[in-house]
Design a protein around this motif. Structure first.
Motif, PDB file in Angstrom:
ATOM      1  N   ILE A  84     -31.927 -20.288 114.838  1.00 47.12           N
ATOM      2  CA  ILE A  84     -30.937 -19.841 113.849  1.00 47.12           C
ATOM      3  C   ILE A  84     -31.235 -20.453 112.486  1.00 47.12           C
ATOM      4  O   ILE A  84     -31.532 -21.636 112.371  1.00 47.12           O
ATOM      5  CB  ILE A  84     -29.515 -20.264 114.288  1.00 47.12           C
ATOM      6  CG1 ILE A  84     -29.162 -19.656 115.664  1.00 47.12           C
ATOM      7  CG2 ILE A  84     -28.478 -19.929 113.227  1.00 47.12           C
ATOM      8  CD1 ILE A  84     -28.733 -18.234 115.643  1.00 47.12           C
ATOM      9  N   MET A  85     -31.147 -19.616 111.459  1.00 45.31           N
ATOM     10  CA  MET A  85     -31.320 -20.056 110.067  1.00 45.31           C
ATOM     11  C   MET A  85     -30.103 -19.614 109.279  1.00 45.31           C
ATOM     12  O   MET A  85     -29.598 -18.513 109.506  1.00 45.31           O
ATOM     13  CB  MET A  85     -32.506 -19.304 109.466  1.00 45.31           C
ATOM     14  CG  MET A  85     -33.761 -20.057 109.399  1.00 45.31           C
ATOM     15  SD  MET A  85     -34.945 -19.009 108.500  1.00 45.31           S
ATOM     16  CE  MET A  85     -36.341 -20.097 108.586  1.00 45.31           C
ATOM     17  N   VAL A  86     -29.665 -20.434 108.346  1.00 46.92           N
ATOM     18  CA  VAL A  86     -28.548 -20.032 107.484  1.00 46.92           C
ATOM     19  C   VAL A  86     -29.134 -19.511 106.177  1.00 46.92           C
ATOM     20  O   VAL A  86     -29.959 -20.190 105.562  1.00 46.92           O
ATOM     21  CB  VAL A  86     -27.614 -21.225 107.199  1.00 46.92           C
ATOM     22  CG1 VAL A  86     -26.507 -20.824 106.234  1.00 46.92           C
ATOM     23  CG2 VAL A  86     -27.025 -21.747 108.505  1.00 46.92           C
ATOM     24  N   HIS A  87     -28.758 -18.306 105.763  1.00 47.01           N
ATOM     25  CA  HIS A  87     -29.340 -17.811 104.515  1.00 47.01           C
ATOM     26  C   HIS A  87     -28.336 -17.661 103.395  1.00 47.01           C
ATOM     27  O   HIS A  87     -28.720 -17.565 102.235  1.00 47.01           O
ATOM     28  CB  HIS A  87     -30.118 -16.506 104.740  1.00 47.01           C
ATOM     29  CG  HIS A  87     -29.312 -15.381 105.287  1.00 47.01           C
ATOM     30  ND1 HIS A  87     -28.749 -14.439 104.483  1.00 47.01           N
ATOM     31  CD2 HIS A  87     -28.969 -15.069 106.550  1.00 47.01           C
ATOM     32  CE1 HIS A  87     -28.108 -13.572 105.259  1.00 47.01           C
ATOM     33  NE2 HIS A  87     -28.213 -13.943 106.503  1.00 47.01           N
ATOM     34  N   GLU A  88     -27.054 -17.644 103.728  1.00 50.25           N
ATOM     35  CA  GLU A  88     -26.074 -17.492 102.658  1.00 50.25           C
ATOM     36  C   GLU A  88     -24.711 -17.997 103.116  1.00 50.25           C
ATOM     37  O   GLU A  88     -24.378 -17.905 104.296  1.00 50.25           O
ATOM     38  CB  GLU A  88     -25.965 -16.008 102.295  1.00 50.25           C
ATOM     39  CG  GLU A  88     -25.355 -15.789 100.937  1.00 50.25           C
ATOM     40  CD  GLU A  88     -25.394 -14.324 100.503  1.00 50.25           C
ATOM     41  OE1 GLU A  88     -26.475 -13.707 100.588  1.00 50.25           O
ATOM     42  OE2 GLU A  88     -24.347 -13.822 100.091  1.00 50.25           O
ATOM     43  N   ILE A  89     -23.933 -18.510 102.165  1.00 47.15           N
ATOM     44  CA  ILE A  89     -22.555 -18.899 102.477  1.00 47.15           C
ATOM     45  C   ILE A  89     -21.658 -18.291 101.406  1.00 47.15           C
ATOM     46  O   ILE A  89     -21.930 -18.415 100.213  1.00 47.15           O
ATOM     47  CB  ILE A  89     -22.393 -20.435 102.531  1.00 47.15           C
ATOM     48  CG1 ILE A  89     -23.376 -21.020 103.567  1.00 47.15           C
ATOM     49  CG2 ILE A  89     -20.953 -20.815 102.868  1.00 47.15           C
ATOM     50  CD1 ILE A  89     -23.275 -22.509 103.766  1.00 47.15           C
ATOM     51  N   ASN A  90     -20.624 -17.585 101.846  1.00 51.34           N
ATOM     52  CA  ASN A  90     -19.715 -16.928 100.913  1.00 51.34           C
ATOM     53  C   ASN A  90     -18.389 -17.653 100.866  1.00 51.34           C
ATOM     54  O   ASN A  90     -17.845 -18.043 101.891  1.00 51.34           O
ATOM     55  CB  ASN A  90     -19.496 -15.473 101.332  1.00 51.34           C
ATOM     56  CG  ASN A  90     -20.776 -14.667 101.236  1.00 51.34           C
ATOM     57  OD1 ASN A  90     -21.281 -14.409 100.161  1.00 51.34           O
ATOM     58  ND2 ASN A  90     -21.327 -14.316 102.381  1.00 51.34           N
ATOM     59  N   SER A  91     -17.873 -17.769  99.646  1.00 49.54           N
ATOM     60  CA  SER A  91     -16.667 -18.565  99.442  1.00 49.54           C
ATOM     61  C   SER A  91     -15.382 -17.725  99.352  1.00 49.54           C
ATOM     62  O   SER A  91     -14.312 -18.192  99.702  1.00 49.54           O
ATOM     63  CB  SER A  91     -16.839 -19.394  98.171  1.00 49.54           C
ATOM     64  OG  SER A  91     -15.677 -20.073  97.853  1.00 49.54           O
ATOM     65  N   THR A  92     -15.481 -16.491  98.854  1.00 45.84           N
ATOM     66  CA  THR A  92     -14.297 -15.620  98.828  1.00 45.84           C
ATOM     67  C   THR A  92     -14.554 -14.539  99.879  1.00 45.84           C
ATOM     68  O   THR A  92     -15.029 -13.463  99.590  1.00 45.84           O
ATOM     69  CB  THR A  92     -14.094 -14.985  97.440  1.00 45.84           C
ATOM     70  OG1 THR A  92     -14.275 -16.001  96.449  1.00 45.84           O
ATOM     71  CG2 THR A  92     -12.692 -14.414  97.291  1.00 45.84           C
TER      72      THR A  92
END
Lengths: 287, 66
Positions: free
Chosen positions: A251-259
């Motif tokens: 697993i890789m994290v590519h983005e994190i969204n705040s809203t």
């Protein structure tokens, strides 16, 4: 019961479901249409708290509008969900990458260049195909799969014609060999409350629901949970959508969204996300 | 008993193409409604008299999104 504010610029399905969840929980939700107000930064912070609430859930679709609103409210002592630093970090893909890398979370290899010359050098290092993204922006807009130097040149030249200075920050990523789907997870506080697979629509490599991607439930395995919670913590925590890919190495994290937009995730999983978000905000008031 | 309020709607004419736009009974000021015919997005505004009017919604900005 303390007053909780909800700052918005559009009432979408998501906001409406939050309003319904608040009513159901008996929470006095103060709706603030950011398009119709001004905020006086010189007044006593207590007045601002009395007007907006001790807690404000920031829901502006416009990133800069939300970020600047959050800056003022937080400076007045209001607990904004998500807080200013989290919004700043997640609103910029490069800042997110830096936070993830620092925390040792697997994320696609990212190179940054500031000119056409730098872009070509970076692409030589990364190899083709590669992914070119704007540092600010959502819904997959202006994200390009660069297959060769000619297409890189065309993209860079058109970007240079755009007046937005942020588009001259070239954020380049390795193209991760993943299945035609990614994983959208939602973290609320210390819990991964839901996860879905997002499949690319036909003739499209991007998986964004805004681009017609479809969602299906995804099991929350220990591996996924561990990485996602670490990633959420790395950017400062709160209510976050952590997007992951299944790379050949895990697993890789590519983005994190705040809203977070959670309609797709809700319809795939039937988890009562809006109620969980309201409960979280109420919990923050109690703390 | 009403199970899902959104099932209850009333209609407003689209200012652009005159088609009927379904507006939910429990519409909130700021809510976006779209014309099924021409696709135009409108923002519902509830006046002091309780009447719902449709105003053209903001155009999507480059910083819009999650």
């Amino acid at each position: 019961m303390s007053k909780i504010g909800l700052m918005f610029d559009r009432i979408r399905w998501d906001e409406k479901s939050l309003i319904r969840a608040a009513t159901k929980a008996g929470v006095d939700l103060n709706l603030v249409d950011s398009k119709t107000i001004y905020i006086d930064t010189s007044v006593n912070p207590e007045k601002i708290i009395a007007e907006y609430g001790e807690i404000v859930i920031q829901r502006c679709v416009s990133y800069f509008r939300g970020l600047h609103g959050t800056a003022i409210l937080e400076n007045s002592g209001i607990h904004v969900i998500n807080n200013f630093n989290v919004s700043l970090t997640c609103g910029n893909k490069l800042y997110t990458t830096l936070a993830l890398t620092k925390a040792g979370i697997p994320t696609p290899k990212t190179l940054v260049a500031f000119t056409e010359e730098g872009v070509y050098k970076a692409l030589e290092k990364l190899g083709y195909p590669a992914v070119l993204k704007p540092v600010i922006g959502s819904w997959g807009r202006l994200i390009a799969l660069v297959r060769d130097k000619d297409s890189a040149q065309a993209i860079v030249e058109s970007r240079e014609q755009m007046s937005n200075a942020l588009l001259q920050i070239y954020y380049l990523q390795e193209y991760v060999k993943r299945p035609p789907r990614d994983i959208r997870t939602l973290v609320i506080g210390d819990e991964v409350v839901a996860a879905s697979y997002r499949y690319s629509p036909e003739d499209e490599w991007r998986t964004n629901v805004a681009r017609g991607g479809t969602s299906e439930p995804c099991p929350i395995t220990n591996e996924l949970e561990n990485i996602v919670l670490k990633a959420a913590k790395a950017v400062g925590g709160g209510i976050l959508a952590v997007d992951c890919m299944e790379s050949p190495d895990g697993i890789m994290v590519h983005e994190i969204n705040s809203t977070v937009e959670f309609r797709g995730l809700y319809s795939a999983t039937k988890v009562d996300i809006p109620s969980k978000m309201i409960d979280y905000a109420v919990g923050v008031v109690k703390k | 008993m009403k199970q899902d309020k959104e099932e209850y709607t009333f209609q407003i004419k689209c200012p652009e193409c005159d088609a009927d736009i379904e507006v939910p009974d429990d519409v909130i000021s700021g809510e976006i409604v779209s014309c099924p015919d021409c696709g135009m997005d409108y923002e519902a505004k509830i006046g002091a008299d309780g009447k719902v009017v449709l105003e053209q919604a903001e155009i999507e900005g480059e910083d819009w999104g999650e």
